[in-house]
Write a protein that holds these residues in place. Structure first.
Motif, PDB file in Angstrom:
ATOM      1  N   LEU A  74       1.376   3.745  15.772  1.00  7.37           N
ATOM      2  CA  LEU A  74       1.399   2.467  14.977  1.00  7.37           C
ATOM      3  C   LEU A  74       2.790   2.259  14.278  1.00  7.37           C
ATOM      4  O   LEU A  74       3.611   2.858  14.225  1.00  7.37           O
ATOM      5  CB  LEU A  74       0.494   2.896  13.810  1.00  7.37           C
ATOM      6  N   ASN A  75       2.663   0.867  14.189  1.00  2.64           N
ATOM      7  CA  ASN A  75       3.939   0.479  13.105  1.00  2.64           C
ATOM      8  C   ASN A  75       3.153  -0.230  11.894  1.00  2.64           C
ATOM      9  O   ASN A  75       3.344  -1.383  11.647  1.00  2.64           O
ATOM     10  CB  ASN A  75       4.634  -0.494  13.779  1.00  2.64           C
ATOM     11  N   VAL A  76       2.518   0.666  11.197  1.00  2.00           N
ATOM     12  CA  VAL A  76       1.452   0.158  10.152  1.00  2.00           C
ATOM     13  C   VAL A  76       1.608   0.900   8.945  1.00  2.00           C
ATOM     14  O   VAL A  76       1.718   2.102   9.129  1.00  2.00           O
ATOM     15  CB  VAL A  76       0.009  -0.011  10.533  1.00  2.00           C
ATOM     16  N   GLU A  77       1.751   0.573   7.647  1.00  2.00           N
ATOM     17  CA  GLU A  77       1.911   1.518   6.593  1.00  2.00           C
ATOM     18  C   GLU A  77       0.541   1.614   5.987  1.00  2.00           C
ATOM     19  O   GLU A  77      -0.213   0.859   5.779  1.00  2.00           O
ATOM     20  CB  GLU A  77       2.734   0.444   5.369  1.00  2.00           C
ATOM     21  N   LEU A  78       0.146   2.907   5.926  1.00  2.58           N
ATOM     22  CA  LEU A  78      -1.219   3.553   5.353  1.00  2.58           C
ATOM     23  C   LEU A  78      -0.885   3.948   4.100  1.00  2.58           C
ATOM     24  O   LEU A  78      -1.314   5.141   3.693  1.00  2.58           O
ATOM     25  CB  LEU A  78      -1.658   4.350   6.420  1.00  2.58           C
ATOM     26  N   GLU A  79      -0.598   3.408   3.029  1.00  2.00           N
ATOM     27  CA  GLU A  79      -0.479   3.725   1.578  1.00  2.00           C
ATOM     28  C   GLU A  79      -0.781   2.584   0.695  1.00  2.00           C
ATOM     29  O   GLU A  79      -0.531   1.535   0.806  1.00  2.00           O
ATOM     30  CB  GLU A  79       0.731   4.636   1.153  1.00  2.00           C
ATOM     31  N   LEU A  80      -1.360   2.913  -0.616  1.00  5.00           N
ATOM     32  CA  LEU A  80      -1.617   2.227  -1.706  1.00  5.00           C
ATOM     33  C   LEU A  80      -0.010   1.662  -2.199  1.00  5.00           C
ATOM     34  O   LEU A  80       0.679   2.327  -2.495  1.00  5.00           O
ATOM     35  CB  LEU A  80      -2.285   2.863  -2.815  1.00  5.00           C
ATOM     36  N   LYS A  81       0.221   0.212  -2.216  1.00  6.27           N
ATOM     37  CA  LYS A  81       1.366  -0.125  -2.647  1.00  6.27           C
ATOM     38  C   LYS A  81       1.126  -0.395  -4.143  1.00  6.27           C
ATOM     39  O   LYS A  81       0.390  -0.966  -4.764  1.00  6.27           O
ATOM     40  CB  LYS A  81       1.664  -1.686  -1.842  1.00  6.27           C
ATOM     41  N   ALA A  82       2.307  -0.008  -4.837  1.00  2.60           N
ATOM     42  CA  ALA A  82       2.498  -0.465  -6.394  1.00  2.60           C
ATOM     43  C   ALA A  82       3.096  -1.666  -6.342  1.00  2.60           C
ATOM     44  O   ALA A  82       3.710  -2.229  -5.737  1.00  2.60           O
ATOM     45  CB  ALA A  82       3.615   0.749  -6.652  1.00  2.60           C
ATOM     46  N   GLU A  83       2.356  -2.105  -7.677  1.00  2.00           N
ATOM     47  CA  GLU A  83       2.772  -3.616  -7.935  1.00  2.00           C
ATOM     48  C   GLU A  83       4.198  -3.761  -8.003  1.00  2.00           C
ATOM     49  O   GLU A  83       4.781  -2.785  -8.666  1.00  2.00           O
ATOM     50  CB  GLU A  83       2.129  -4.131  -9.354  1.00  2.00           C
ATOM     51  N   ARG A  84       4.766  -4.894  -7.919  1.00  2.00           N
ATOM     52  CA  ARG A  84       6.216  -5.229  -8.054  1.00  2.00           C
ATOM     53  C   ARG A  84       6.220  -5.367  -9.713  1.00  2.00           C
ATOM     54  O   ARG A  84       5.455  -5.630 -10.429  1.00  2.00           O
ATOM     55  CB  ARG A  84       6.359  -6.380  -7.277  1.00  2.00           C
TER      56      ARG A  84
ATOM     57  N   ALA B  51     -11.863  -5.540  -9.944  1.00  2.00           N
ATOM     58  CA  ALA B  51     -12.000  -6.180  -8.632  1.00  2.00           C
ATOM     59  C   ALA B  51     -10.810  -6.281  -7.744  1.00  2.00           C
ATOM     60  O   ALA B  51     -10.807  -5.899  -6.430  1.00  2.00           O
ATOM     61  CB  ALA B  51     -12.590  -7.634  -8.878  1.00  2.00           C
ATOM     62  N   ILE B  52      -9.622  -6.458  -8.586  1.00  2.00           N
ATOM     63  CA  ILE B  52      -8.252  -6.470  -7.799  1.00  2.00           C
ATOM     64  C   ILE B  52      -7.982  -5.044  -7.447  1.00  2.00           C
ATOM     65  O   ILE B  52      -7.852  -4.935  -6.066  1.00  2.00           O
ATOM     66  CB  ILE B  52      -7.251  -6.877  -8.838  1.00  2.00           C
ATOM     67  N   VAL B  53      -8.033  -4.054  -8.049  1.00  2.00           N
ATOM     68  CA  VAL B  53      -8.069  -2.677  -7.555  1.00  2.00           C
ATOM     69  C   VAL B  53      -8.976  -2.193  -6.528  1.00  2.00           C
ATOM     70  O   VAL B  53      -8.339  -1.801  -5.411  1.00  2.00           O
ATOM     71  CB  VAL B  53      -8.005  -1.760  -8.847  1.00  2.00           C
ATOM     72  N   ASP B  54     -10.204  -2.682  -6.690  1.00  2.00           N
ATOM     73  CA  ASP B  54     -11.211  -2.409  -5.718  1.00  2.00           C
ATOM     74  C   ASP B  54     -10.789  -3.060  -4.324  1.00  2.00           C
ATOM     75  O   ASP B  54     -11.040  -2.388  -3.381  1.00  2.00           O
ATOM     76  CB  ASP B  54     -12.652  -2.816  -6.067  1.00  2.00           C
ATOM     77  N   ALA B  55     -10.218  -4.149  -4.616  1.00  2.00           N
ATOM     78  CA  ALA B  55      -9.801  -4.943  -2.993  1.00  2.00           C
ATOM     79  C   ALA B  55      -8.819  -4.052  -2.381  1.00  2.00           C
ATOM     80  O   ALA B  55      -8.726  -4.035  -1.233  1.00  2.00           O
ATOM     81  CB  ALA B  55      -9.620  -6.361  -3.453  1.00  2.00           C
ATOM     82  N   GLU B  56      -7.903  -3.599  -3.173  1.00  2.00           N
ATOM     83  CA  GLU B  56      -6.874  -2.908  -2.588  1.00  2.00           C
ATOM     84  C   GLU B  56      -7.180  -1.640  -1.887  1.00  2.00           C
ATOM     85  O   GLU B  56      -6.937  -1.331  -0.810  1.00  2.00           O
ATOM     86  CB  GLU B  56      -5.493  -2.378  -3.679  1.00  2.00           C
TER      87      GLU B  56
ATOM     88  N   LYS C 122     -10.358  -1.119  -0.767  1.00  3.12           N
ATOM     89  CA  LYS C 122     -10.923  -1.594   0.490  1.00  3.12           C
ATOM     90  C   LYS C 122     -10.261  -1.960   1.517  1.00  3.12           C
ATOM     91  O   LYS C 122     -10.639  -1.588   2.793  1.00  3.12           O
ATOM     92  CB  LYS C 122     -12.016  -2.873  -0.231  1.00  3.12           C
ATOM     93  N   ILE C 123      -9.274  -2.489   1.279  1.00  2.00           N
ATOM     94  CA  ILE C 123      -8.216  -2.926   2.442  1.00  2.00           C
ATOM     95  C   ILE C 123      -7.758  -1.640   3.387  1.00  2.00           C
ATOM     96  O   ILE C 123      -7.811  -1.651   4.688  1.00  2.00           O
ATOM     97  CB  ILE C 123      -6.830  -3.652   1.921  1.00  2.00           C
ATOM     98  N   ILE C 124      -7.238  -0.512   2.493  1.00  2.00           N
ATOM     99  CA  ILE C 124      -6.914   0.677   3.015  1.00  2.00           C
ATOM    100  C   ILE C 124      -7.824   1.494   3.742  1.00  2.00           C
ATOM    101  O   ILE C 124      -7.807   1.911   4.932  1.00  2.00           O
ATOM    102  CB  ILE C 124      -5.964   1.498   2.071  1.00  2.00           C
ATOM    103  N   TYR C 125      -9.068   1.396   3.133  1.00  2.00           N
ATOM    104  CA  TYR C 125     -10.231   2.138   3.671  1.00  2.00           C
ATOM    105  C   TYR C 125     -10.631   1.341   4.824  1.00  2.00           C
ATOM    106  O   TYR C 125     -11.075   2.200   5.865  1.00  2.00           O
ATOM    107  CB  TYR C 125     -11.276   2.270   2.611  1.00  2.00           C
ATOM    108  N   ASP C 126     -10.692   0.051   4.923  1.00  2.00           N
ATOM    109  CA  ASP C 126     -11.122  -0.664   6.051  1.00  2.00           C
ATOM    110  C   ASP C 126      -9.992  -0.364   7.142  1.00  2.00           C
ATOM    111  O   ASP C 126     -10.554   0.118   8.622  1.00  2.00           O
ATOM    112  CB  ASP C 126     -11.007  -2.075   5.898  1.00  2.00           C
ATOM    113  N   LYS C 127      -8.853  -0.204   6.992  1.00  2.00           N
ATOM    114  CA  LYS C 127      -7.889   0.119   7.967  1.00  2.00           C
ATOM    115  C   LYS C 127      -8.143   1.725   8.492  1.00  2.00           C
ATOM    116  O   LYS C 127      -8.069   1.831   9.775  1.00  2.00           O
ATOM    117  CB  LYS C 127      -6.266   0.141   7.393  1.00  2.00           C
ATOM    118  N   LEU C 128      -8.259   2.717   7.643  1.00  2.00           N
ATOM    119  CA  LEU C 128      -8.639   3.915   8.114  1.00  2.00           C
ATOM    120  C   LEU C 128      -9.770   4.250   8.828  1.00  2.00           C
ATOM    121  O   LEU C 128      -9.965   5.020   9.754  1.00  2.00           O
ATOM    122  CB  LEU C 128      -8.570   4.890   6.661  1.00  2.00           C
ATOM    123  N   GLU C 129     -10.821   3.422   8.410  1.00  2.00           N
ATOM    124  CA  GLU C 129     -12.165   3.568   9.339  1.00  2.00           C
ATOM    125  C   GLU C 129     -11.779   2.944  10.737  1.00  2.00           C
ATOM    126  O   GLU C 129     -12.299   3.474  11.720  1.00  2.00           O
ATOM    127  CB  GLU C 129     -13.256   2.742   8.703  1.00  2.00           C
ATOM    128  N   LYS C 130     -11.140   1.862  10.861  1.00  2.19           N
ATOM    129  CA  LYS C 130     -10.865   1.287  12.037  1.00  2.19           C
ATOM    130  C   LYS C 130     -10.152   2.301  12.897  1.00  2.19           C
ATOM    131  O   LYS C 130     -10.373   2.580  14.264  1.00  2.19           O
ATOM    132  CB  LYS C 130     -10.295  -0.035  11.953  1.00  2.19           C
TER     133      LYS C 130
END
Length: 556
Positions: free
Chosen positions: A244-254, A269-274, A276-284
């Motif tokens: 892969l050329n994909v980052e698989l970690e939670l990004k800290a806010e700037r 909801a914002i935290v949950d969305a973050e 959800k994004i990384i869990y979706d990637k891992l499941e795929k």
């Protein structure tokens, strides 16, 4: 009277140094001879090593001509030509870097007296070009073709070429061990491309030289890992491999990010969305069936633990070079997204393991279906020693690669140079005029190689050269050269001191062109401002000031 009143014309900046004429040409020749003298003692199986300390205190021990000249940081404009031809010889052929610089300087040394006597440099250049072409044609005529019909004999020839290249290196005592490793490495490559970059070299301090090993596949050092890594399995049989050329970690806010929320639920909801994004990637990724996940970008602690719970091995921050070789070996493609990954995008190998070698852990892929790559793992005591082993093996790999490509070999140890010297000396007697002297000078310059090999071994060089001249004067003795073991001369072709013919051809053409280039320069114009260390910095600072003004900086 009018001529006395003519105004003085100034063309160059005040302080510019101009040197021209015969004196300048002789100065350039002397500079090249001085540079050649620094590497003269490194030539041959008994050549000495040089210890070089750079401005940062880094120590390098080497007898490789190109490496030494590069580290010397030569500033003389004409002297840099010798550095360039040594580098080009190293890039093109891999061996003969000392010989090419030594021969170019010897050509200049031989014609120095003619320059002092007033012979035009153009006459010398014409003679050198003629002699070089005659010598190259003679090498092609002498060269012995390599037959690939018998794989065993072909391999033996390649091992002899590797052994000759290693005999003048720091590892000459272990050349029987390393020559097999070098030939195995080159034969494992795609035989049409023979891309030496597909041979990975990893250095691990500690152990003995004999602990070095060749891995038919890919090996790279364990990358940075997070908690949970040790729970992952460390070996697989027939695994599917996803690159892969994909980052698989939670990004800290700037630091300068701003999110306005009115309720706690909105922030959640914002935290949950973050998440959800990384869990979706891992499941795929898990859904692809891959058991090994490699990525150029970081794989964080969340992803590492997620993969460990599902018996998947992962490695993030894999170097581009290593990931490229993995792809070449196991198949598949680097994916920049985890969406729509198909089976053909995955690679595979017979066996994967993480193994401890010395003080380092390595990820090793073996039994790769497309294995056109391999990895050399070098061991040794000191770091400087391992670096010199790497340079030595690189030279041997290049020589074997060139032997396969050019398919012709000649004898080493000064045998080819002595035969060319005899041939050109005889040819020079058949022509008249100044060209006779120039071609004879070229013939004499060729003798510098066997003379220096004998000198460096502690032999009587005059005696050795007289014996060689006598042998080469009779038919059928064209392969006689310096024999280090018997302290005399011998048939080096029968003694298996072999080199690719291309090495000799490249030395002849590169040295001649370098000598001609220096002979064709009769004036040097040098601006003293350019030699001041602060000049470049000041120029950059002025450029930055002008650029900032152009962007509309307020001026008071």
């Amino acid at each position: 009277m009018n001529s006395l009143l003519q105004p003085q014309i100034i063309l160059l900046r005040e302080g510019t140094d101009t040197s021209q004429g015969k004196g300048q040409l002789l100065s350039n020749i002397n500079a090249c001879i001085a540079i050649a003298d620094t590497i003269r003692t490194t030539l041959g199986p008994r050549g000495m090593d040089k210890l070089i300390v750079d401005s940062k205190g880094k120590v390098t021990i080497s007898n490789d001509g190109a490496t030494i000249l590069k580290l010397l940081d030569i500033v003389h404009p004409a002297g840099k030509v010798l550095v360039d031809i040594a580098r080009s010889q190293d890039a093109e052929v891999g061996d003969g870097t000392t010989s090419v610089s030594l021969f170019a300087a010897e050509l200049l040394k031989e014609v120095k007296s003619y320059i002092e006597e007033g012979v035009s440099p153009q006459v010398i250049i014409k003679g050198f070009r003629k002699a070089s072409q005659l010598a190259i044609n003679k090498v092609k005529e002498m060269a012995v073709p390599i037959e690939k019909n018998n794989p065993t004999e072909f391999r033996e020839i390649l091992e002899k070429c590797a052994s000759t290249a290693l005999s003048s290196k720091l590892v000459h005592s272990q050349k029987d061990f390393f020559k097999k490793m070098v030939v195995d490495a080159v034969l494992s490559l795609d035989q049409d491309e023979l891309n030496e970059r597909m041979i990975g070299i990893k250095k691990i301090p500690g152990g003995a030289m004999q602990d070095s090993l060749l891995i038919e596949g890919v090996a790279f050092k364990k990358t940075f890992s997070y908690a949970g890594f040790e729970q992952q399995p460390k070996s697989f049989k027939n695994p599917k491999i996803l690159s892969l050329n994909v980052e698989l970690e939670l990004k800290a806010e700037r630091d300068n990010a701003e999110v306005r929320v009115e309720k706690v639920k909105e922030y959640q909801a914002i935290v949950d969305a973050e998440w959800k994004i990384i869990y979706d990637k891992l499941e795929k990724i898990v859904a692809t069936g891959a058991k090994i996940v490699l990525s150029r970008l970081p794989i964080g602690d969340l992803a590492t633990q997620y993969f460990a719970d599902r018996d998947i091995f992962c490695a993030g921050r894999v170097l581009n070079e290593d990931l490229g070789r993995v792809i070449k070996a196991v198949g598949g493609q680097v994916q920049s997204s985890v969406n729509d990954i198909k089976p053909e995008h995955l690679g595979t190998c017979d066996y994967f393991e993480e193994r401890q070698i010395g003080g380092e852990r390595f990820n090793i892929f073996q039994g790769c279906p497309n294995a056109k790559t391999c990895t050399l793992i070098l061991r040794g005591g000191a770091e400087q020693f391992i670096e010199e082993v790497e340079r030595s093996l690189h030279d041997a790999i290049m020589v074997v690669r060139r032997a396969i490509k050019s398919k012709t070999i000649v004898a080493g140890g000064g045998a080819t140079e002595m035969e060319l010297s005899r041939y050109l000396r005889e040819y020079s007697r058949t022509i008249e005029g100044k060209q006779q002297l120039i071609i004879a000078a070229f013939a004499k310059a060729l003798e510098v190689i066997p003379r220096q090999i004998a000198d460096n071994a502690g032999f009587d060089a005059t005696d050795i050269l007289n014996k060689l001249r006598q042998k080469h004067a009779t038919d059928g003795n064209q392969w006689y050269g310096v024999d280090i073991n018997s302290e005399s001369i011998s048939n080096n072709y029968d003694n298996f001191v072999w080199e690719p013919a291309l090495v000799k051809i490249n030395i002849l053409s590169a040295s001649t062109e370098a000598a001609n280039l220096i002979l064709s320069v009769d004036e040097t114009v040098r601006n003293p401002q350019s030699e001041k260390p602060d000049a470049a910095a000041n120029a950059r600072a002025r450029g930055a000031m002008m650029a900032s003004r152009g962007r509309g900086v307020t001026r008071r």
